[in-house]
Motif scaffolding. Structure first.
Motif, PDB file in Angstrom:
ATOM      1  N   MET A 183      51.362  34.909  30.766  1.00  0.00           N
ATOM      2  CA  MET A 183      50.427  35.439  31.761  1.00  0.00           C
ATOM      3  C   MET A 183      50.415  34.587  33.029  1.00  0.00           C
ATOM      4  SD  MET A 183      49.564  38.252  30.676  1.00  0.00           S
ATOM      5  CE  MET A 183      48.654  38.537  32.193  1.00  0.00           C
ATOM      6  N   GLU A 184      50.548  33.270  32.876  1.00  0.00           N
ATOM      7  CA  GLU A 184      50.607  32.421  34.066  1.00  0.00           C
ATOM      8  C   GLU A 184      51.840  32.775  34.894  1.00  0.00           C
ATOM      9  OE1 GLU A 184      50.585  28.431  32.698  1.00  0.00           O
ATOM     10  OE2 GLU A 184      48.428  28.405  32.235  1.00  0.00           O
ATOM     11  N   SER A 185      52.957  32.948  34.208  1.00  0.00           N
ATOM     12  CA  SER A 185      54.206  33.315  34.892  1.00  0.00           C
ATOM     13  C   SER A 185      54.098  34.707  35.497  1.00  0.00           C
ATOM     14  CB  SER A 185      55.364  33.252  33.898  1.00  0.00           C
ATOM     15  OG  SER A 185      56.541  33.785  34.450  1.00  0.00           O
ATOM     16  N   PHE A 186      53.502  35.645  34.737  1.00  0.00           N
ATOM     17  CA  PHE A 186      53.386  37.023  35.208  1.00  0.00           C
ATOM     18  C   PHE A 186      52.504  37.078  36.451  1.00  0.00           C
ATOM     19  CE2 PHE A 186      51.539  41.257  35.312  1.00  0.00           C
ATOM     20  CZ  PHE A 186      52.642  42.076  35.104  1.00  0.00           C
ATOM     21  N   TYR A 187      51.394  36.359  36.416  1.00  0.00           N
ATOM     22  CA  TYR A 187      50.489  36.326  37.562  1.00  0.00           C
ATOM     23  C   TYR A 187      51.216  35.798  38.798  1.00  0.00           C
ATOM     24  CZ  TYR A 187      46.917  34.505  40.700  1.00  0.00           C
ATOM     25  OH  TYR A 187      46.168  34.212  41.817  1.00  0.00           O
ATOM     26  N   THR A 188      51.952  34.719  38.635  1.00  0.00           N
ATOM     27  CA  THR A 188      52.644  34.093  39.778  1.00  0.00           C
ATOM     28  C   THR A 188      53.698  35.031  40.355  1.00  0.00           C
ATOM     29  OG1 THR A 188      52.293  31.899  38.828  1.00  0.00           O
ATOM     30  CG2 THR A 188      54.023  32.127  40.500  1.00  0.00           C
ATOM     31  N   GLU A 189      54.539  35.603  39.480  1.00  0.00           N
ATOM     32  CA  GLU A 189      55.666  36.414  39.946  1.00  0.00           C
ATOM     33  C   GLU A 189      55.211  37.715  40.579  1.00  0.00           C
ATOM     34  OE1 GLU A 189      58.892  35.642  40.056  1.00  0.00           O
ATOM     35  OE2 GLU A 189      58.340  33.633  39.363  1.00  0.00           O
TER      36      GLU A 189
END
Length: 508
Positions: free
Chosen positions: A135-141
């Motif tokens: 989710m951290e990666s998804f939010y950033t991307e």
């Protein structure tokens, strides 16, 4: 069908964690709307055990969904029942006036938890396993300018909505900032259409799901079980006036054809489930699903007991070994009887033109009336022992059954099967039967090779006395008066000696 790009498949095989971009690609390649439409019906079919077994025998059990789905499923099926036309359930109070929007639509309206169930099942379906790192990666991307602009240019409205849903559900702490980043590029008006709580709004107003379950409901309602057909008889006495104003009574019977069955037994049981009842508390009485239809044949003259009869072509064995049809038997013929004895026929001609059913044993086609008795190791038996005994009760005939052992010209034979043949009563067609009458010898003969009973009504002084004793005082009085008034006629008919004995032993 799940569609995955090669790199995602390979990474999952190798246990490598999924990246944000790959999640988006899976959502692009797997239509959520199509999955949702199928999955809503899957949940409805499987979220409640009683509902699943009653209507959707092929539906798999679905667990771990919001309990509201059970109410959705039950109310949807109740609505479908109310729409199936004039049936015992659809017209019942409590179901008859079902309104889709009030009962089903309101459960979808304002219930984002139902949509969330479907969305989570969608992620599992396409192989996405959510965790904090993803989710951290998804939010950033997905909040970068180039990603947002790319989604806008590709007009990926559904995928954009899924991105917002993923962040809202699994990364709620950053949802407000996520919305702000999209608003900076697309503006507040466009983003606001994605930021609300998603609901299954298409099912709120229109009963589109009813079409998907209608066939299941109709099949369950019209399923017939425990079916049986049988025939009974009705009797009546009808007075007919003659030209001289005399009235004579005609005894008539007719066949009643019964068809009994349960229709929609499973639905009847389903309606009594506690969770179903909670959705229709106003329904006080569930109609019985048992149906009994009757149709009637034509009235015809009632046959009077005249002795068991056989068809005219039945072969009778004479004492010299010849076999001739019973219709050709004449007075004075010697007939082979039980124990190898001989009986001699009288001038009595016994004919019954009102036989409605015949029966045969083993490989012999039906040729005997139901009350015609055969000799077994246990005594005389017939398929209608009540009528057999009403002619002459002293034979004490019992019910003939498969497994009994009967006597034939060839010796003893086990009854392996009993075959019946019915006359076409509705068209007033019946079988004509014949029987013998003996002047001397045993009251039995071989018919088509089987030893059968000659059960002709026997009138004796003892029988008259026994029956008279069982009558009411009024009937006894009428009988005596009839004899006294017509003594000369009875003397001519039965002989002076018989009448003297009758007066001395019965009428004294």
């Amino acid at each position: 069908m799940i569609r995955r790009i090669g790199s995602v498949t390979e990474k999952r095989k190798e246990g490598v964690k999924m990246e944000a971009g790959e999640v988006v690609q899976l959502m692009k390649l797997n239509d959520f709307t199509q999955f949702k439409n199928q999955d809503v019906l899957t949940i409805i079919k499987g979220c409640h055990e009683k509902t699943r077994s009653t209507f959707f025998g092929d539906g798999g059990k679905v667990a771990d969904v919001d309990k509201t789905w059970v109410k959705v499923a039950i109310n949807l099926l109740l609505f479908a029942i109310s729409q199936t036309g004039n049936n015992m359930y659809g017209t019942t109070e409590g179901i008859r006036d079902m309104k889709y929007k009030d009962k089903v639509g309101r459960l979808f309206e304002g219930n984002p938890s139902l949509w969330k169930d479907v969305f989570q099942r969608y992620l599992s379906h396409i192989g996405v396993s959510v965790n904090e790192q993803l989710m951290e990666s998804f939010y950033t991307e997905t909040s970068k300018l180039n990603f947002i602009m790319g989604m806008k240019e590709q007009q990926m409205e559904e995928c954009i909505g899924l991105c917002f849903a993923l962040v809202r559900i699994y990364y709620e702490k950053a949802f407000s900032l996520y919305c702000q980043k999209w608003e900076d590029v697309l503006g507040n008006e466009i983003v606001s259409s994605y930021t609300g709580e998603q609901t299954l709004y298409e099912y709120v107003e229109s009963p589109v799901l009813e079409d998907a379950v209608r066939l299941y409901v109709e099949n369950a309602i019209h399923t017939v079980t425990d079916s049986k057909n049988w025939v009974s008889q009705e009797k009546r006495n009808r007075g007919i006036a003659t030209a001289t104003h005399d009235v004579f009574v005609v005894h008539e019977v007719r066949e009643v054809y019964h068809s009994e069955y349960d229709q929609g037994r499973a639905v009847w049981s389903w309606l009594q489930d506690q969770e179903v009842k909670s959705c229709i508390p106003e329904m006080k009485n569930i109609p019985d699903c048992h149906i009994h239809n009757q149709s009637y044949g034509n009235w015809y003259d009632a046959p009077r007991p005249s002795g068991g009869c056989v068809t005219g072509d039945t072969k009778i064995c004479l004492s010299d070994g010849r076999e001739i049809p019973i219709s050709q038997i004449r007075e004075g013929m010697e007939v082979l009887s039980e124990n190898g004895t001989v009986s001699v026929t009288s001038d009595e001609k016994v004919i019954n033109r009102h036989i409605t059913c015949l029966y045969g044993i083993n490989d012999i086609p039906p040729f005997m009336s139901l009350e015609h008795a055969v000799l077994t190791e246990e005594g005389w038996k017939s398929l209608d022992p009540e009528t057999t005994n009403s002619i002459n009760s002293f034979y004490h005939a019992a019910k003939l059954q498969v497994g009994d052992v009967v006597y034939t010209l060839k010796g003893k034979e086990i009854v392996r099967k009993i075959t019946k043949q019915y006359a076409d009563i509705q068209s007033r067609e019946t079988f004509t039967g014949y029987d013998l009458h003996f002047r001397q010898g045993y009251q039995s003969y071989y018919a088509n090779g089987i030893l059968v009973l000659l059960n002709y009504p026997e009138i004796t002084i003892a029988r008259i006395k026994r029956v008279l004793d069982s009558m009411s005082f009024q009937k006894q009085k009428r009988f005596r008066h009839m004899i006294e008034q017509n003594y000369d006629i009875f003397s001519d008919m039965f002989g002076e000696l018989s009448m003297s004995q009758l007066q001395e032993e019965v009428l004294k």
